[in-house]
Structures are given as C-alpha cells and as structure tokens.
Design an enzyme around this catalytic site. Structure first.
Site, PDB file in Angstrom:
ATOM      1  N   LYS A 122       0.828  -1.203   0.000  1.00 12.30           N
ATOM      2  CA  LYS A 122       0.000   0.000   0.000  1.00 12.30           C
ATOM      3  C   LYS A 122       0.863   1.254   0.000  1.00 12.30           C
ATOM      4  O   LYS A 122       0.662   2.160  -0.820  1.00 12.30           O
ATOM      5  CB  LYS A 122      -0.931   0.012   1.212  1.00 12.30           C
ATOM      6  CG  LYS A 122      -1.724   1.306   1.360  1.00 12.30           C
ATOM      7  CD  LYS A 122      -2.425   1.404   2.695  1.00 12.30           C
ATOM      8  CE  LYS A 122      -2.967   2.794   2.958  1.00 12.30           C
ATOM      9  NZ  LYS A 122      -3.552   2.941   4.300  1.00 12.30           N
ATOM     10  N   ASP A 140      -6.685   0.608   0.271  1.00  7.99           N
ATOM     11  CA  ASP A 140      -6.813   0.950   1.681  1.00  7.99           C
ATOM     12  C   ASP A 140      -8.151   0.433   2.182  1.00  7.99           C
ATOM     13  O   ASP A 140      -8.843  -0.323   1.488  1.00  7.99           O
ATOM     14  CB  ASP A 140      -6.658   2.461   1.894  1.00  7.99           C
ATOM     15  CG  ASP A 140      -7.902   3.234   1.463  1.00  7.99           C
ATOM     16  OD1 ASP A 140      -8.708   2.701   0.671  1.00  7.99           O
ATOM     17  OD2 ASP A 140      -8.069   4.384   1.923  1.00  7.99           O
TER      18      ASP A 140
END
Length: 212
Positions: A122, A140
């Site tokens: 991420k 996310d």
C-alpha cells in the site's frame, strides 16, 4: 458477483464525474516526505498526519536528519498518529536504509521500495503513484470495502484485491479509481450507515444491506 465490462465502465464514469480532480490528501513536497507521511497514515487519518508532519519535517527534512534523530524525539513528534513506537522505529530505519542502499534517494520501483523497513504494498503504491506517476491501485480500507460492496472483487486480502482490480480495470483508470473510492468512502459509502439513498452507484451495488 463479478461485474460486466459495461457496468465497470459506468462505475468508472460516475466516479470520475463526481470527483474530477483527485489526488493524495497527504501533504508533501518530495518523495521522501510522502514516504514518511504514508507510513504515518497507517491506522490514522490523513488530517492528523498533516497536523504533525510540518514540525517533523522542519526537524528532519531529509533521510540524513531523520536517521540521526533519536527515537524519543521522533516519537514525541508523531505521538498523536498512534502506534508511534513502531512508526518511529520504521521511519528511522527506513531513512537509514535509504542512506545505506539508495544514496538517500527514494527508489521508484515496487521491488526496491518493499526492501525498506515499514513499507508494504500500500505504501509503495502510494509513493509510486503520487511521487513518480506510475499507475497503481492503492488498496486501503475504503477501496477494500467499496470494491467488495460493488461486486468488483471476491477477495478480502488487499494484495489479491489489488491484482483483481488490475485485471478488470483499464490501466489508465488505476490511479484515479483508487483515489475516487477513497473520496467516495469518506463522502457516501462509509463503513457504518452508508448513505445509500444518496448514492449514484445504488443500482450497480451488490451491498446486501442497502437502505434508503
């Protein structure tokens, strides 16, 4: 479960129309600041990260300064972002690795970014996209939740979601799609009590508990 190509194109069009100018909400001036801010954003809002980074970057503007700062000092500057013990350790270790392995320059490939302490897919995707213009899909909590509700993925693992979305979305949509879902998740499709009655994607949604 899985959407048809026409439905996916419609979802992308609606989101682009609603959010025509999307960008990361983490304040930064260079790739290093973005990297640090993204590490800090774990389990923390962008707003809170932006509240602490100005002072942090005044004290530690580059990898050299961050690597030489004490853990106690870094912790005191980032305490309000939560999990500050681990974050301070990761930020300092990451800065040291940048100096030792990459001459103090943030690398621009996934493979190299993942070698840095505290950096997962991420964080790497955020940096690649916002700092280097590399098309990526950032998964996310908002992207995970909404892509599942829309029937765009069957997975719950963020990496599997990332790869599945990469398969069904045109590459040109990747960056904007992730950011649009993040905006959309804050605005309409919240984790609790989503505003289904105001949702422009209502008729395309597979969410079982839709309420007007």
């Amino acid at each position: 479960m899985m959407k048809k190509k026409a439905d996916i194109e419609r979802i992308c069009h609606i989101l682009r129309s609603r959010y025509p100018d999307v960008k990361t909400q983490l304040d930064h001036r260079n790739p290093f600041q973005l990297l640090v801010a993204t590490i800090l954003s774990a389990q923390c809002t962008d707003r809170q990260v932006n509240a602490v980074t100005p002072m942090l970057f005044r004290r530690c503007p580059d990898p050299g300064a961050m690597a030489s700062a004490s853990i106690d000092e870094i912790e005191s500057l980032i305490r309000s972002t939560g999990f500050f013990h681990n974050k301070a350790k990761n930020i300092r270790s990451c800065s040291q690795a940048l100096l030792e392995t990459f001459d103090g320059v943030v690398p621009d490939t996934m493979e190299k970014l993942l070698t840095l302490p505290g950096v997962g897919r991420k964080t790497a995707n955020v940096v690649l996209s916002a700092a280097f213009g590399v098309p990526t899909i950032v998964v996310d909590t908002h992207v995970k939740r909404i892509s599942g509700r829309l029937g765009l993925t069957r997975h719950t693992d963020p990496t599997k979601i990332e790869y599945e979305l990469m398969e069904i979305l045109p590459e040109k949509e990747w960056d904007g799609f992730s950011l649009c879902l993040i905006y959309f998740g804050r605005d309409i499709c919240t984790a609790k009590k989503p505003k289904c009655g105001k949702c422009p994607l209502y008729d395309l949604c597979a969410y079982p508990d839709k309420t007007a």
